[in-house]
Motif scaffolding. Structure first.
Motif, mmCIF file in Angstrom:
data_model
loop_
_atom_site.group_PDB
_atom_site.id
_atom_site.type_symbol
_atom_site.label_atom_id
_atom_site.label_comp_id
_atom_site.label_asym_id
_atom_site.label_seq_id
_atom_site.Cartn_x
_atom_site.Cartn_y
_atom_site.Cartn_z
ATOM 1 N N LYS A 21 30.540 -25.625 23.209
ATOM 2 C CA LYS A 21 31.872 -25.015 23.626
ATOM 3 C C LYS A 21 31.091 -23.575 23.763
ATOM 4 C CE LYS A 21 36.220 -22.919 22.694
ATOM 5 N NZ LYS A 21 36.761 -22.822 24.095
ATOM 6 N N ILE A 22 31.364 -22.954 25.022
ATOM 7 C CA ILE A 22 31.474 -21.545 25.383
ATOM 8 C C ILE A 22 32.251 -20.694 24.535
ATOM 9 C CG2 ILE A 22 30.920 -19.920 27.328
ATOM 10 C CD1 ILE A 22 29.036 -22.441 27.343
ATOM 11 N N THR A 23 31.630 -19.828 23.840
ATOM 12 C CA THR A 23 32.653 -18.960 23.253
ATOM 13 C C THR A 23 32.521 -17.428 23.430
ATOM 14 O OG1 THR A 23 30.616 -18.697 21.694
ATOM 15 C CG2 THR A 23 32.493 -20.432 21.383
ATOM 16 N N GLY A 24 31.940 -17.263 24.646
ATOM 17 C CA GLY A 24 31.550 -15.685 25.144
ATOM 18 C C GLY A 24 30.638 -15.600 25.962
ATOM 19 N N VAL A 25 29.982 -14.183 26.277
ATOM 20 C CA VAL A 25 29.003 -13.975 26.898
ATOM 21 C C VAL A 25 28.099 -12.704 26.190
ATOM 22 C CG1 VAL A 25 30.109 -14.398 29.118
ATOM 23 C CG2 VAL A 25 30.188 -12.076 28.350
ATOM 24 N N ASP A 26 26.619 -12.638 26.625
ATOM 25 C CA ASP A 26 26.062 -11.703 26.226
ATOM 26 C C ASP A 26 25.840 -10.819 27.231
ATOM 27 O OD1 ASP A 26 24.280 -10.315 24.603
ATOM 28 O OD2 ASP A 26 22.871 -11.678 24.090
ATOM 29 N N THR A 27 25.722 -9.502 27.023
ATOM 30 C CA THR A 27 25.829 -8.505 28.219
ATOM 31 C C THR A 27 24.806 -7.464 27.586
ATOM 32 O OG1 THR A 27 27.475 -6.924 27.780
ATOM 33 C CG2 THR A 27 28.152 -8.875 28.822
ATOM 34 N N SER A 28 24.567 -6.532 28.816
ATOM 35 C CA SER A 28 23.533 -5.464 28.454
ATOM 36 C C SER A 28 24.416 -4.441 27.497
ATOM 37 C CB SER A 28 23.186 -4.653 29.842
ATOM 38 O OG SER A 28 24.441 -4.572 30.593
ATOM 39 N N HIS A 29 25.816 -4.711 27.240
ATOM 40 C CA HIS A 29 26.517 -3.793 26.672
ATOM 41 C C HIS A 29 26.822 -4.536 25.257
ATOM 42 C CE1 HIS A 29 27.059 -1.488 30.434
ATOM 43 N NE2 HIS A 29 27.362 -0.538 29.666
ATOM 44 N N GLY A 30 26.264 -5.872 25.127
ATOM 45 C CA GLY A 30 26.506 -6.397 23.702
ATOM 46 C C GLY A 30 27.225 -7.723 23.982
ATOM 47 N N LEU A 31 27.688 -8.420 22.777
ATOM 48 C CA LEU A 31 28.214 -9.711 22.838
ATOM 49 C C LEU A 31 29.817 -9.296 23.073
ATOM 50 C CD1 LEU A 31 26.467 -11.270 19.936
ATOM 51 C CD2 LEU A 31 26.399 -12.123 22.408
ATOM 52 N N PHE A 32 30.231 -10.632 23.871
ATOM 53 C CA PHE A 32 31.946 -10.349 24.234
ATOM 54 C C PHE A 32 32.462 -11.805 24.073
ATOM 55 C CE2 PHE A 32 30.625 -6.745 26.466
ATOM 56 C CZ PHE A 32 31.550 -5.695 25.930
ATOM 57 N N ALA A 33 33.454 -11.918 22.858
ATOM 58 C CA ALA A 33 33.859 -13.467 22.667
ATOM 59 C C ALA A 33 34.956 -13.834 23.761
ATOM 60 C CB ALA A 33 34.399 -13.398 21.299
ATOM 61 N N ALA A 34 35.415 -15.026 23.753
ATOM 62 C CA ALA A 34 36.385 -15.249 24.562
ATOM 63 C C ALA A 34 36.832 -16.808 24.305
ATOM 64 C CB ALA A 34 36.245 -15.058 26.368
ATOM 65 N N ASP A 35 37.923 -17.124 24.871
ATOM 66 C CA ASP A 35 38.526 -18.657 24.791
ATOM 67 C C ASP A 35 38.010 -19.275 25.935
ATOM 68 O OD1 ASP A 35 40.017 -18.216 22.188
ATOM 69 O OD2 ASP A 35 41.714 -17.050 23.447
ATOM 70 N N GLU A 36 37.733 -18.574 26.833
ATOM 71 C CA GLU A 36 37.450 -19.134 28.347
ATOM 72 C C GLU A 36 36.790 -18.210 29.178
ATOM 73 O OE1 GLU A 36 37.881 -22.684 30.978
ATOM 74 O OE2 GLU A 36 39.185 -22.413 29.025
ATOM 75 N N VAL A 37 35.496 -18.622 29.673
ATOM 76 C CA VAL A 37 34.758 -17.666 30.632
ATOM 77 C C VAL A 37 34.766 -18.220 31.910
ATOM 78 C CG1 VAL A 37 32.500 -16.899 30.942
ATOM 79 C CG2 VAL A 37 33.282 -17.065 28.779
ATOM 80 N N VAL A 38 35.173 -17.468 32.697
ATOM 81 C CA VAL A 38 35.297 -17.747 34.298
ATOM 82 C C VAL A 38 34.102 -17.218 34.897
ATOM 83 C CG1 VAL A 38 36.742 -17.719 36.407
ATOM 84 C CG2 VAL A 38 37.616 -18.028 34.224
ATOM 85 N N ILE A 39 33.463 -18.150 35.679
ATOM 86 C CA ILE A 39 32.207 -17.855 36.523
ATOM 87 C C ILE A 39 32.583 -17.568 37.988
ATOM 88 C CG2 ILE A 39 29.717 -18.305 37.186
ATOM 89 C CD1 ILE A 39 30.182 -18.410 34.062
ATOM 90 N N ALA A 40 32.883 -16.499 38.341
ATOM 91 C CA ALA A 40 33.113 -16.162 39.855
ATOM 92 C C ALA A 40 32.106 -15.146 40.334
ATOM 93 C CB ALA A 40 34.431 -15.762 39.852
ATOM 94 N N ALA A 41 30.718 -15.314 39.997
ATOM 95 C CA ALA A 41 29.866 -14.285 40.241
ATOM 96 C C ALA A 41 29.075 -14.485 41.502
ATOM 97 C CB ALA A 41 28.754 -14.308 38.834
ATOM 98 N N GLY A 42 29.788 -15.237 42.592
ATOM 99 C CA GLY A 42 29.132 -15.857 43.834
ATOM 100 C C GLY A 42 27.613 -16.099 43.598
ATOM 101 N N VAL A 43 26.591 -15.457 44.170
ATOM 102 C CA VAL A 43 25.273 -15.869 44.472
ATOM 103 C C VAL A 43 24.604 -15.515 43.010
ATOM 104 C CG1 VAL A 43 25.087 -15.361 46.979
ATOM 105 C CG2 VAL A 43 24.598 -13.461 45.098
#
Length: 356
Positions: free
Chosen positions: A176-198
């Motif tokens: 299960k996807i539980t969040g994202v890792d970013t240049s500003h650290g980890l962020f948790a979520a119940d759902e991640v929506v991918i709408a990043a185009g290219v």
């Protein structure tokens, strides 16, 4: 009940629409974007809202629903810049235009055959008039960046967070996807929506998901603001053009833009000269700049909207026709994410259609 925590990756028109609809529906939304509000493809879009030529009936039905949702969205959010200015088309052979008119009329599209005299009444500043064209009064335009910014600003006003950061990976736990890792650290979520185009394929690849898209470039020329020369969309044989709310005239060799070729500057100058030659009273019209956009186009040409099979917690929304589809995708994605209800119009557009 605790509000569902949703991360939306991407601040183009699709991400903004999904974020806005989710926020209005009560979700706690964080938008994460690498670039400015407006995304990457959206600022380089023609802005045409249509259910035009060349698509099968199921996709036509999705697009006409999306056109209706644009009207609903503009009623709900008055800052959305939307104009039902009509589209005038003669960029097909006479035989193909007849097929288009007959087919789409049968489907309920408001398409009208017009002769040379009627074309001159619709667009009096054209230097060359076709003997025969098609006119759809119900087609329109949204100013892409302004619409995106309006959606994000209202979502933020309603409690959404906007974060400018780079997503480096999707975070997984037991499939299960539980969040994202970013240049500003980890962020948790119940759902991640991918709408990043290219940028979407690289992001979902970190969770082992293959997103089969192409990214063809399209060049659009933008004039300096000028007096009103065009009333609506003109889809001529070698050029598609319209005048924006800022009174700029924009054009590409089709609505997706021109092939930039080896020398984008030279292509832009040639395209602008062709556009100027098509317009009366255009002596003072000047080229301001050109844009080259990369269109996130699934390999079969149709949208990818929905969850990835075998991966909970991730929802994908990637498509070329983002401007037309944005309000419907925002509404349908919100219902599916929050209530588990998938609209029947989305049935053909799941990622699993590409499964081997």
């Amino acid at each position: 009940m605790t509000a569902k925590q949703v991360i939306v990756i991407g601040a183009g028109i699709i991400g903004a629409s999904i974020a806005w609809h989710l926020t209005v529906a009560g979700a706690q939304v964080t938008v994460i974007a690498e670039s400015e509000r407006g995304g990457v493809a959206t600022p380089n879009s023609f802005g045409w809202i249509n259910a035009s030529w060349g698509n099968p009936e199921p996709y036509f039905r999705l697009r006409t629903r999306a056109m209706a949702e644009w009207s609903r969205l503009a009623r709900d959010l008055s800052s959305i810049p939307l104009a039902w200015c009509g589209g005038l088309c003669w960029d097909l052979s006479a035989a193909d235009m007849e097929i288009y008119a007959k087919e789409h009329s049968g489907w309920g599209y408001g398409i009208e055959r017009v002769d040379r005299g009627e074309v001159a009444l619709i667009e009096p500043n054209l230097t060359e008039l076709p003997d025969f064209a098609l006119h759809v009064a119900e087609e329109g335009v949204a100013e892409p960046v302004a619409a995106t910014k309006a959606l994000l600003a209202d979502a933020e006003r309603r409690g959404a967070r906007i974060l400018f950061s780079t997503v480096t990976a999707l975070v997984q736990s037991v499939g299960k996807i539980t969040g994202v890792d970013t240049s500003h650290g980890l962020f948790a979520a119940d759902e991640v929506v991918i709408a990043a185009g290219v940028g979407s394929p690289d992001i979902v690849a970190t969770a082992g998901i293959n997103l089969p898209i192409e990214t063809p470039p399209g060049l659009i020329v933008h004039s300096r603001p000028y007096k009103k020369l065009l009333n609506g969309l003109v889809l001529a044989e070698r050029l598609h053009m319209r005048q924006t709310a800022e009174r700029r005239i924009i054009a590409g060799s089709d609505f997706g833009g021109a092939d930039p070729g080896m020398d984008a500057e030279a292509t832009a100058r040639e395209l602008f000269a062709a556009m100027k030659a098509m317009l009366r009273d255009s002596d003072g019209l000047e080229l301001d700049f050109h844009t080259v956009g990369y269109r996130p186009t699934p390999i079969d040409g149709f949208p990818i909207i929905g969850r990835a099979k075998g991966k909970e917690g991730v929802y994908i929304a990637v498509m070329h026709s983002g401007i037309t589809l944005a309000p419907a995708v925002g509404l349908f994605a919100t219902r599916e994410i929050l209530d588990g209800k998938r609209d029947t119009l989305l049935a053909p557009y799941g990622l699993d259609r590409f499964a081997q």
